[in-house]
Design a protein around this motif. Structure first.
Motif, short mmCIF file in Angstrom:
data_model
loop_
_atom_site.label_atom_id
_atom_site.label_comp_id
_atom_site.label_asym_id
_atom_site.label_seq_id
_atom_site.Cartn_x
_atom_site.Cartn_y
_atom_site.Cartn_z
N PRO A 5 0.82 -1.23 0.00
CA PRO A 5 0.00 0.00 0.00
C PRO A 5 0.85 1.27 0.00
O PRO A 5 1.98 1.28 0.47
CB PRO A 5 -0.79 -0.11 1.31
N VAL A 6 0.26 2.33 -0.56
CA VAL A 6 0.86 3.66 -0.46
C VAL A 6 0.66 4.09 0.99
O VAL A 6 -0.44 3.96 1.53
CB VAL A 6 0.19 4.65 -1.43
N SER A 7 1.70 4.61 1.61
CA SER A 7 1.70 4.81 3.06
C SER A 7 0.63 5.77 3.57
O SER A 7 -0.12 5.44 4.46
CB SER A 7 3.07 5.24 3.54
N ASP A 8 0.59 6.98 3.02
CA ASP A 8 -0.41 7.94 3.51
C ASP A 8 -0.63 9.05 2.50
O ASP A 8 0.16 9.25 1.59
CB ASP A 8 0.01 8.52 4.87
N VAL A 9 -1.71 9.78 2.68
CA VAL A 9 -2.08 10.85 1.76
C VAL A 9 -1.01 11.94 1.72
O VAL A 9 -0.73 12.50 0.67
CB VAL A 9 -3.45 11.45 2.15
N LYS A 10 -0.37 12.24 2.84
CA LYS A 10 0.65 13.29 2.88
C LYS A 10 1.80 12.98 1.93
O LYS A 10 2.44 13.89 1.41
CB LYS A 10 1.19 13.47 4.30
N SER A 11 2.06 11.70 1.68
CA SER A 11 3.15 11.33 0.78
C SER A 11 2.85 11.74 -0.66
O SER A 11 3.75 11.79 -1.49
CB SER A 11 3.43 9.83 0.86
N LEU A 12 1.59 12.03 -0.97
CA LEU A 12 1.20 12.43 -2.32
C LEU A 12 1.38 13.92 -2.58
O LEU A 12 1.20 14.38 -3.71
CB LEU A 12 -0.25 12.04 -2.59
N LYS A 13 1.76 14.70 -1.57
CA LYS A 13 1.89 16.15 -1.73
C LYS A 13 2.83 16.55 -2.87
O LYS A 13 2.48 17.40 -3.69
CB LYS A 13 2.31 16.81 -0.42
N PRO A 14 4.06 15.95 -2.98
CA PRO A 14 4.93 16.34 -4.10
C PRO A 14 4.29 16.10 -5.47
O PRO A 14 4.50 16.86 -6.41
CB PRO A 14 6.17 15.47 -3.93
N LEU A 15 3.50 15.04 -5.58
CA LEU A 15 2.83 14.74 -6.83
C LEU A 15 1.75 15.79 -7.12
O LEU A 15 1.64 16.28 -8.24
CB LEU A 15 2.22 13.34 -6.76
N ALA A 16 1.00 16.16 -6.10
CA ALA A 16 -0.03 17.19 -6.28
C ALA A 16 0.61 18.52 -6.70
O ALA A 16 0.08 19.23 -7.55
CB ALA A 16 -0.83 17.36 -4.99
N ILE A 17 1.75 18.85 -6.12
CA ILE A 17 2.46 20.08 -6.48
C ILE A 17 2.93 20.03 -7.93
O ILE A 17 2.78 21.00 -8.69
CB ILE A 17 3.64 20.33 -5.51
N ALA A 18 3.48 18.89 -8.36
CA ALA A 18 3.95 18.75 -9.74
C ALA A 18 2.80 18.88 -10.73
O ALA A 18 2.92 19.53 -11.77
CB ALA A 18 4.66 17.40 -9.92
N ILE A 19 1.65 18.29 -10.40
CA ILE A 19 0.47 18.40 -11.27
C ILE A 19 -0.02 19.85 -11.31
O ILE A 19 -0.35 20.37 -12.37
CB ILE A 19 -0.66 17.45 -10.79
#
Length: 182
Positions: free
Chosen positions: A54-68
């Motif tokens: 599993p992907v660990s947590d939603v906070k780990s997706l922040k860099p991806l959201a910033i790139a998008i």
């Protein structure tokens, strides 16, 4: 690879057009052969990864959201032909992560899609260096998300190889020859 290419290129100097063309072809062949070897190593390492992790947590997706977000800001709602499905995929990934249902495989599949877009752009008649750079940022952000989900050495090794390959072949002299480095 860089030293081999630099050696081939440094011998050009004030060479004839034929010698320059030959050196250029030799440099490109060296790069392509080395890339294929590194890609095979990367594939072997990724084949060992437990993609159901599993992907660990939603906070780990922040860099991806910033790139998008950066990509949208640079290119507007259509992101210069980037399928709007990317934005939907990212939203779905965040939603599934919140529910504990997103996996490393989801991230890997998105990286595959991004990689195909990068290759397509590089191979186009008029490649957009800005678009290539933005897509590369998304690819790097996806690796960052995976790093935050590290659960074993197999994933760490695959990520390290992906980063090393991307740094070697998409940046600097080699990246410029391949059309990646802006």
């Amino acid at each position: 690879v860089r030293s081999d290419v630099d050696e081939v290129i440094s011998g050009i100097g004030d060479a004839s057009p034929e010698r320059m063309a030959s050196a250029s072809k030799n440099a490109r062949n060296l790069i392509d052969d080395a890339y294929t070897k590194e890609w095979n190593i990367e594939k072997t390492l990724w084949d060992k990864v437990d993609l159901k992790q599993p992907v660990s947590d939603v906070k780990s997706l922040k860099p991806l959201a910033i790139a998008i977000k950066d990509l949208k800001n640079k290119f507007g709602p259509f992101a210069e032909g980037l399928p709007t499905g990317y934005f939907t995929e990212i939203k779905n990934l965040i939603s599934r992560t919140r529910k504990g249902k997103a996996t490393i495989n989801d991230l890997k599949q998105l990286r595959t899609t991004v990689g195909a877009e990068i290759a397509s752009e590089v191979g186009s008649q008029k490649p957009s260096r800005i678009r290539i750079s933005a897509l590369s940022d998304i690819d790097d952000a996806l690796l960052g998300v995976m790093e935050k989900s590290l659960g074993n050495d197999d994933l760490a090794n695959a990520i390290a190889q992906s980063r090393a390959k991307n740094n070697l072949f998409n940046r600097g002299t080699v990246g410029k020859i391949r059309g990646f480095d802006v």
